[in-house]
Scaffold this motif. Structure first.
Motif, mmCIF file in Angstrom:
data_model
loop_
_atom_site.group_PDB
_atom_site.id
_atom_site.type_symbol
_atom_site.label_atom_id
_atom_site.label_comp_id
_atom_site.label_asym_id
_atom_site.label_seq_id
_atom_site.Cartn_x
_atom_site.Cartn_y
_atom_site.Cartn_z
ATOM 1 N N GLU A 30 82.199 0.749 22.720
ATOM 2 C CA GLU A 30 83.264 1.758 22.616
ATOM 3 C C GLU A 30 84.352 1.216 21.698
ATOM 4 O O GLU A 30 84.750 0.062 21.825
ATOM 5 C CB GLU A 30 83.874 2.047 23.994
ATOM 6 C CG GLU A 30 84.946 3.128 23.936
ATOM 7 C CD GLU A 30 85.874 3.178 25.171
ATOM 8 O OE1 GLU A 30 85.802 2.282 26.035
ATOM 9 O OE2 GLU A 30 86.680 4.101 25.223
ATOM 10 N N HIS A 46 89.326 5.853 27.289
ATOM 11 C CA HIS A 46 88.695 4.658 27.852
ATOM 12 C C HIS A 46 88.579 4.745 29.380
ATOM 13 O O HIS A 46 87.554 4.367 29.951
ATOM 14 C CB HIS A 46 89.504 3.427 27.438
ATOM 15 C CG HIS A 46 88.961 2.138 27.948
ATOM 16 N ND1 HIS A 46 87.726 1.660 27.556
ATOM 17 C CD2 HIS A 46 89.450 1.234 28.834
ATOM 18 C CE1 HIS A 46 87.497 0.510 28.184
ATOM 19 N NE2 HIS A 46 88.531 0.235 28.962
ATOM 20 N N VAL A 49 85.646 6.852 30.090
ATOM 21 C CA VAL A 49 84.400 6.143 29.757
ATOM 22 C C VAL A 49 84.060 5.135 30.857
ATOM 23 O O VAL A 49 82.929 5.090 31.364
ATOM 24 C CB VAL A 49 84.531 5.443 28.375
ATOM 25 C CG1 VAL A 49 83.401 4.439 28.151
ATOM 26 C CG2 VAL A 49 84.568 6.482 27.252
ATOM 27 N N LEU A 69 79.462 -1.989 29.424
ATOM 28 C CA LEU A 69 80.349 -1.456 28.389
ATOM 29 C C LEU A 69 81.050 -2.584 27.636
ATOM 30 O O LEU A 69 81.638 -3.467 28.245
ATOM 31 C CB LEU A 69 81.398 -0.545 29.038
ATOM 32 C CG LEU A 69 82.405 0.095 28.086
ATOM 33 C CD1 LEU A 69 81.726 1.117 27.176
ATOM 34 C CD2 LEU A 69 83.543 0.758 28.870
ATOM 35 N N ALA A 71 84.018 -2.762 25.173
ATOM 36 C CA ALA A 71 85.078 -1.921 24.592
ATOM 37 C C ALA A 71 85.973 -2.759 23.690
ATOM 38 O O ALA A 71 86.317 -3.891 24.014
ATOM 39 C CB ALA A 71 85.905 -1.288 25.701
ATOM 40 N N ILE A 98 80.478 4.758 21.562
ATOM 41 C CA ILE A 98 81.349 5.883 21.924
ATOM 42 C C ILE A 98 82.673 5.692 21.181
ATOM 43 O O ILE A 98 83.254 4.608 21.227
ATOM 44 C CB ILE A 98 81.651 5.900 23.443
ATOM 45 C CG1 ILE A 98 80.381 5.859 24.292
ATOM 46 C CG2 ILE A 98 82.544 7.096 23.801
ATOM 47 C CD1 ILE A 98 79.643 7.141 24.447
ATOM 48 N N GLY A 99 83.154 6.715 20.497
ATOM 49 C CA GLY A 99 84.434 6.628 19.803
ATOM 50 C C GLY A 99 84.412 7.422 18.530
ATOM 51 O O GLY A 99 83.373 7.944 18.163
ATOM 52 N N GLU A 100 85.503 7.516 17.892
ATOM 53 C CA GLU A 100 86.887 7.332 18.291
ATOM 54 C C GLU A 100 87.437 8.673 18.702
ATOM 55 O O GLU A 100 86.723 9.664 18.698
ATOM 56 C CB GLU A 100 87.643 6.770 17.073
ATOM 57 C CG GLU A 100 88.476 5.505 17.389
ATOM 58 C CD GLU A 100 89.952 5.849 17.539
ATOM 59 O OE1 GLU A 100 90.293 7.024 17.745
ATOM 60 O OE2 GLU A 100 90.779 4.926 17.434
ATOM 61 N N GLY A 305 86.058 11.593 27.366
ATOM 62 C CA GLY A 305 85.490 10.236 27.400
ATOM 63 C C GLY A 305 84.367 10.181 28.426
ATOM 64 O O GLY A 305 83.275 9.655 28.178
#
Ligand code: PHE
Length: 374
Positions: A30, A46, A49, A69, A71, A98-100, A305
């Motif tokens: 992430e 976050h 997530v 995860l 991050a 995952i992002g942004e 998220g």
């Protein structure tokens, strides 16, 4: 010890030394603006997530494996997003990213993910260009042609505006696109965009542009920007005596908008993806779990998220593997996935079609006004 349990204990005992090593966790990356100018975007996404990963793990993980995860914080800085995503892929060997939240940073990360053929899911980036970066890039939210259209209609139907002004950011991919989509729809419906004034993210003094807005005699001012600049623009607009309605976009959604904008943002409207005031059972349950886990209320980015991780989990489940091309195909086939922010079915451009909400700032809080379905 009852029979079945004794058998199980025996089986565990017997299989002990010969058992395969515990399955490796599935590593998920992430990248988020956990600090810096848009810190509340990253922090909120976050939390969603993390909560999704924790809930999935508590329910036994995915494909019999735990999710892990990794991050990273891009500090809301241009350039940093690309560096971090490269590191997530090459050093941490994540299977997906995952992002942004902010479209400009998602564009950076998307170029890296596409080149490496690692699936990326943006929770909240609405600029169409993000998923257009390539077939490994996905999102959990609607896109800006829709957001621009609904705000143009909102200006006409609810604010009864005929002449509007726009204050847009030249450094935000979302802002540049939205001012165009808004303008096109507003003109189609017979309205006039009297002027567009531009700024750059990080600017603090907007008085020159706002003086021009005041001189143009508009009925309302559309501000497709992020919360820090939007709050300052509202403040300076009011200080210059502009009493017209002010309205904006999803990037306004932050507790900081109210902290920085104070009385100047009272009454202002903005479009976004989700309202915690929604009374749907799934939203109520999500809010309760979220409040319990984090001690703060949920918001759009928390919901998006959370839903992005659920999109990934659903695709992993259907793919039956973490193998990138198969995972990509499964993600592209996402259909009728019920999330907290709506139901997700991806189109051929890997974008969902979802409804939007309009919120109004009242008493320093964001209140639900209406849902707009595409
Ligand atoms: N849509 C914004 C962008 O693309 C990001 C955002 C979404 C911010 C939702 C706040 C809430 O830049």
């Amino acid at each position: 010890m009852p029979g079945p349990l004794r058998l199980l204990a025996l089986a565990l005992l017997v299989s002990g030394p010969l058992a395969a090593p515990a399955a490796e966790p599935i590593k998920l990356g992430e990248y988020a603006s956990l600090t810096g100018k848009e810190a509340t975007f990253g922090q909120s996404a976050h939390r969603g997530v993390v909560m999704a990963v924790e809930e999935l793990n508590a329910a036994g993980g995915i494909l019999g494996r735990r999710l892990e995860l990794v991050a990273e914080d891009d500090q809301s800085k241009p350039g940093e997003a690309a560096t971090i995503v490269k590191k997530l892929i090459s050093r941490d060997k994540v299977i997906a990213v995952i992002g942004e939240v902010a479209s400009s940073r998602s564009l950076e990360g998307a170029a890296v993910c596409q080149a490496a053929r690692i699936p990326m899911i943006s929770p909240a980036s609405t600029a169409p260009e993000v998923t257009a970066r390539g077939d490994y890039i996905f999102r959990a939210c609607f896109i800006d042609p829709f957001q621009g259209t609904i705000m143009a209609r909102f200006a006409q139907h609810t604010l009864h505006a005929k002449r509007v002004g726009i204050m847009s950011s030249i450094t935000s991919a979302e802002s540049v696109g939205l001012s165009r989509y808004f303008r096109e729809q507003f003109a189609r419906d017979g309205g006039t965009v009297a002027l567009e004034q531009r700024y750059a993210d990080g600017d603090k003094d907007f008085r020159a542009q706002l003086t021009a807005v005041r001189a143009a005699g508009v009925d309302a001012l559309f501000i497709p920007g992020y919360y820090v600049e939007a709050a300052l623009i509202c403040k300076q607009a009011r200080a210059l005596g502009l009493q017209i309605p002010l309205f904006g976009i999803d990037g306004w959604e932050s507790p900081e908008l109210v902290r920085l904008g104070g009385a100047a943002v009272e009454g202002a409207y903005f479009a976004t993806h989700f309202s915690p005031e929604d009374s749907a059972a799934a939203v109520v349950s999500f809010n309760t779990r979220f409040q319990k886990r984090w001690g703060v209320g949920s918001d759009t980015l928390a919901g998006l998220g959370y839903d992005s991780v659920m999109m990934l989990a659903d695709a992993l489940q259907r793919a039956g593997t973490t193998d990138a091309p198969k995972l990509r195909d499964a993600l592209a086939a996402t259909k009728d996935l019920v999330g907290v922010t709506g139901t997700i079915t991806l189109d051929a451009q890997r974008n969902p079609t979802k409804s939007a909400v309009v919120l109004q700032v009242r008493g320093g809080k964001f209140h639900f006004i209406e849902t707009i379905t595409p």
